[in-house]
Design a protein around this motif. Structure first.
Motif, PDB file in Angstrom:
ATOM      1  N   GLU A   1       0.744  -1.204  -0.194  1.00 55.43           N
ATOM      2  CA  GLU A   1      -0.023   0.180  -0.118  1.00 55.43           C
ATOM      3  C   GLU A   1       1.169   1.510  -0.088  1.00 55.43           C
ATOM      4  OE1 GLU A   1      -2.872   0.567  -0.396  1.00 55.43           O
ATOM      5  OE2 GLU A   1      -3.265  -1.977  -0.801  1.00 55.43           O
ATOM      6  N   SER A   2       0.234   1.833  -0.587  1.00 58.42           N
ATOM      7  CA  SER A   2       1.148   3.437  -1.273  1.00 58.42           C
ATOM      8  C   SER A   2       0.189   4.754  -1.428  1.00 58.42           C
ATOM      9  CB  SER A   2       2.139   3.456  -1.768  1.00 58.42           C
ATOM     10  OG  SER A   2       1.835   3.515  -3.251  1.00 58.42           O
ATOM     11  N   PHE A   3       0.303   5.666  -1.535  1.00 56.72           N
ATOM     12  CA  PHE A   3      -0.072   7.228  -2.318  1.00 56.72           C
ATOM     13  C   PHE A   3      -0.392   6.451  -3.673  1.00 56.72           C
ATOM     14  CE2 PHE A   3       0.278  10.986  -4.461  1.00 56.72           C
ATOM     15  CZ  PHE A   3      -1.362  11.518  -3.882  1.00 56.72           C
ATOM     16  N   GLU A   4       1.202   6.106  -4.009  1.00 57.00           N
ATOM     17  CA  GLU A   4       1.398   6.253  -5.015  1.00 57.00           C
ATOM     18  C   GLU A   4       1.001   5.207  -6.281  1.00 57.00           C
ATOM     19  OE1 GLU A   4       4.949   8.683  -4.026  1.00 57.00           O
ATOM     20  OE2 GLU A   4       3.113   7.100  -2.924  1.00 57.00           O
ATOM     21  N   LYS A   5       0.839   3.771  -5.855  1.00 60.98           N
ATOM     22  CA  LYS A   5      -0.120   2.602  -5.734  1.00 60.98           C
ATOM     23  C   LYS A   5      -1.354   3.104  -6.072  1.00 60.98           C
ATOM     24  CE  LYS A   5      -2.196  -1.765  -4.389  1.00 60.98           C
ATOM     25  NZ  LYS A   5      -1.052  -3.122  -3.071  1.00 60.98           N
ATOM     26  N   ARG A   6      -2.414   4.077  -4.793  1.00 58.29           N
ATOM     27  CA  ARG A   6      -3.448   3.859  -5.035  1.00 58.29           C
ATOM     28  C   ARG A   6      -3.810   5.230  -6.188  1.00 58.29           C
ATOM     29  NH1 ARG A   6      -7.849   1.365  -4.336  1.00 58.29           N
ATOM     30  NH2 ARG A   6      -6.285   0.504  -2.710  1.00 58.29           N
ATOM     31  N   LEU A   7      -2.629   5.982  -6.493  1.00 56.42           N
ATOM     32  CA  LEU A   7      -3.232   7.015  -7.278  1.00 56.42           C
ATOM     33  C   LEU A   7      -3.162   6.236  -8.457  1.00 56.42           C
ATOM     34  CD1 LEU A   7      -3.889   9.919  -8.232  1.00 56.42           C
ATOM     35  CD2 LEU A   7      -1.194  10.239  -8.454  1.00 56.42           C
ATOM     36  N   LEU A   8      -2.362   5.636  -8.701  1.00 52.69           N
ATOM     37  CA  LEU A   8      -2.316   4.617  -9.976  1.00 52.69           C
ATOM     38  C   LEU A   8      -3.578   3.580 -10.441  1.00 52.69           C
ATOM     39  CD1 LEU A   8       1.347   4.048 -10.492  1.00 52.69           C
ATOM     40  CD2 LEU A   8       0.146   5.842 -11.611  1.00 52.69           C
ATOM     41  N   MET A   9      -4.393   3.615  -9.265  1.00 49.91           N
ATOM     42  CA  MET A   9      -4.840   2.380  -9.441  1.00 49.91           C
ATOM     43  C   MET A   9      -6.736   3.460  -9.243  1.00 49.91           C
ATOM     44  SD  MET A   9      -4.613  -0.762  -6.666  1.00 49.91           S
ATOM     45  CE  MET A   9      -6.569  -1.815  -6.615  1.00 49.91           C
ATOM     46  N   ASN A  10      -6.639   4.350  -9.003  1.00 51.35           N
ATOM     47  CA  ASN A  10      -7.566   5.403  -9.290  1.00 51.35           C
ATOM     48  C   ASN A  10      -7.707   5.743 -10.953  1.00 51.35           C
ATOM     49  OD1 ASN A  10      -8.576   4.826  -6.649  1.00 51.35           O
ATOM     50  ND2 ASN A  10      -7.236   6.957  -5.983  1.00 51.35           N
ATOM     51  N   MET A  11      -6.744   6.210 -10.934  1.00 46.00           N
ATOM     52  CA  MET A  11      -6.855   6.592 -12.835  1.00 46.00           C
ATOM     53  C   MET A  11      -6.817   5.782 -13.289  1.00 46.00           C
ATOM     54  SD  MET A  11      -2.738   9.152 -12.331  1.00 46.00           S
ATOM     55  CE  MET A  11      -3.472   9.851 -13.758  1.00 46.00           C
ATOM     56  N   LEU A  12      -6.243   4.230 -13.118  1.00 46.81           N
ATOM     57  CA  LEU A  12      -6.995   3.247 -14.117  1.00 46.81           C
ATOM     58  C   LEU A  12      -8.605   2.937 -13.953  1.00 46.81           C
ATOM     59  CD1 LEU A  12      -4.141   0.815 -13.542  1.00 46.81           C
ATOM     60  CD2 LEU A  12      -4.491   1.557 -15.784  1.00 46.81           C
ATOM     61  N   GLU A  13      -9.146   2.891 -12.991  1.00 43.68           N
ATOM     62  CA  GLU A  13     -10.214   2.557 -12.422  1.00 43.68           C
ATOM     63  C   GLU A  13     -11.698   4.010 -13.544  1.00 43.68           C
ATOM     64  OE1 GLU A  13     -10.486   2.129  -8.266  1.00 43.68           O
ATOM     65  OE2 GLU A  13      -9.780   0.306  -8.224  1.00 43.68           O
TER      66      GLU A  13
END
Length: 496
Positions: A475-487
């Protein structure tokens, strides 16, 4: 004591050019306000500590000089600090000597002790690096002078300098001292009985260190080659009277003492009777220990004073067990060194030059470093000057931005600059501090960041990319940001 400013130039080294303004009215506050020195490796922050140590050593050399001509220096500087609400100014020019004044009035060499810090404490997390060599050189010079007096049949009772460098041997002595003098006020009431007990509470809380059980001291004169001054002989005699058992070898020229100590009420009372305070015990034994600096020759290594680590035994809990000093970690040694030295030697007119004093601490200890200082020190002790170089955002987050100095090399490579910080550092989060101090864009390692980017730029479907991000990365801010952008399909929109 609080620093005001420093201007320093070394004509032989263009990299050694410093110009610092430390004055921000801290001398009017009784709060703990350490100066925090930060920057990349090689930016010059540790060198600043070395320069300050050099200046105090030159003051000490001028005070001790027995010749009519004053010792000369090979650098140019002007150094100012507050001492008991008076302004001390020290100046020097290349090939000249120090000029010292207080509130505009020049000070004679004989009166220098009155304008010097009462204690100058140095620490470097690396062995024999940065300021450590300077402290060793001063100590060696001091004891060579003592030895010359002893060899001439004189008393050898020169007044000691006020410098102390915290190395591995001192950490053992700094472990003994608070346990031996627990519950006792120190010299001039510092530390108080309360703070003396609080230090041991911190040992128990952080190190699970409950009790000092026993230790051994060995003093070996190397077949009579080493001679003690009268003061050192008195210290040896005091230790012998406090020992439970002693094995003394005095055949022919041999002088070797093995002293064994078992900690109990009777032993503590003996130390209190012989030495008086924790500071007197530490300083007198430290003087004896410092003979190791001059006891070896080119052909032979010899240790005059030793505290064998295998014989230094303590009681720890969780689980409850007896162990030896050797089994304590580097972080535990560092904890003992730093905080015992602070409690014993912080005075209104002391200065601490600490180069990465928390380098071996775990993150939880680093986050509490300044808090522990604040809890352990009496109000007047907090008026000491504390300079701390660090790479840790934990320490920076505990300091006001006015006390944080970000170091960098000049663009032309001819000196050291410090940058004023725009945003407040006190209480700032680590991601903010890492970006401001080290130009880091986040808290994820670069190899993981590269892997994240490779997943996003691959030709796989968004579902596969999401699955990889979810299962292959923490878990990280970077991972969550990329997942949100993909979704949300933002990468697809960008490609269109």
């Amino acid at each position: 004591m609080k620093l005001i400013s420093l201007t320093y130039r070394d004509p032989k080294n263009s990299l050694q050019a410093y110009e610092f303004d430390f004055d921000n009215q801290r001398h009017e506050s009784d709060a703990l306000e350490p100066l925090c020195l930060v920057g990349l490796n090689g930016s010059g922050k540790s060198k600043l500590l070395e320069i300050l140590a050099k200046i105090f050593f030159e003051m000490d050399r001028l005070w001790r000089s027995t010749t009519k001509s004053k010792p000369t220096v090979n650098v140019i500087f002007r150094f100012e600090y507050h001492l008991f609400k008076k302004k001390v100014v020290i100046q020097a020019t290349t090939g000249g000597s120090l000029t010292i004044s207080v509130d505009g009035d020049e000070v004679s060499p004989a009166d220098i002790p009155a304008v010097m810090p009462s204690n100058i404490i140095g620490y470097s997390s690396g062995h024999n690096e940065t300021i450590s060599d300077l402290f060793y050189q001063l100590r060696e010079r001091e004891f060579r002078a003592t030895r010359e007096l002893v060899d001439d049949g004189k008393q050898g009772n020169l007044e000691l300098s006020r410098t102390l460098f915290l190395d591995r041997d001192t950490s053992k002595l700094l472990l003994l001292t608070p346990f031996i003098f627990s519950g006792q006020a120190g010299r001039d009431g510092f530390p108080s009985k309360e703070k003396s007990g609080e230090l041991l509470t911190k040992f128990s809380e952080f190190l699970h260190l409950k009790q000092l059980l026993s230790f051994q001291i060995i003093i070996d004169m190397d077949g009579g080659r080493i001679t003690l001054s009268q003061r050192m002989e008195k210290t040896r005699e005091k230790l012998e009277r406090c020992a439970l058992m002693s094995n003394v070898q005095l055949q022919e020229k041999e002088r070797r003492y093995e002293l064994d100590f078992f900690m109990c009420g009777i032993t503590k009372d003996a130390f209190l009777h012989e030495f008086g305070t924790a500071q007197d015990f530490f300083e007198q034994v430290y003087e004896l220990m410092s003979l190791n600096l001059i006891s070896s020759t080119k052909s032979k290594q010899h240790i005059v004073f030793s505290l064998p680590e295998s014989e230094l035994k303590v009681l720890v809990d969780n689980p409850l067990a007896e162990t030896v000093y050797l089994n304590l970690s580097d972080g535990e040694h560092q904890f003992i060194q730093i905080f015992t030295a602070l409690v014993l030697f912080a005075r209104q007119n002391s200065i601490f030059l600490l180069d990465e004093p928390e380098s071996h601490f775990n993150p939880a200890w680093r986050a509490k470093f300044v808090l522990i200082m604040d809890e352990l020190l009496d109000k007047k002790q907090k008026s000491s000057e504390f300079l701390i170089s660090t790479h840790s955002p934990y320490l920076v987050s505990a300091c006001k931005k006015r006390n944080v100095f970000k170091f960098s090399r000049n663009i032309d490579g001819k000196g050291v600059d410090y940058e004023p910080l725009i945003d407040e550092t006190y209480g700032a989060s680590f991601d903010v501090l890492l970006k401001a101090l080290y130009d880091m864009k986040g808290l994820v390692s670069e190899i993981a960041r590269t892997s994240l980017q490779e997943v996003i730029e691959s030709d796989e479907t968004n579902e596969t990319k999401l699955d990889k991000l979810k299962n292959e990365f923490g878990e990280s801010f970077e991972k969550r940001l990329l997942m949100n952008m993909l979704e949300k399909g933002l990468f697809d929109a960008a490609q269109d």
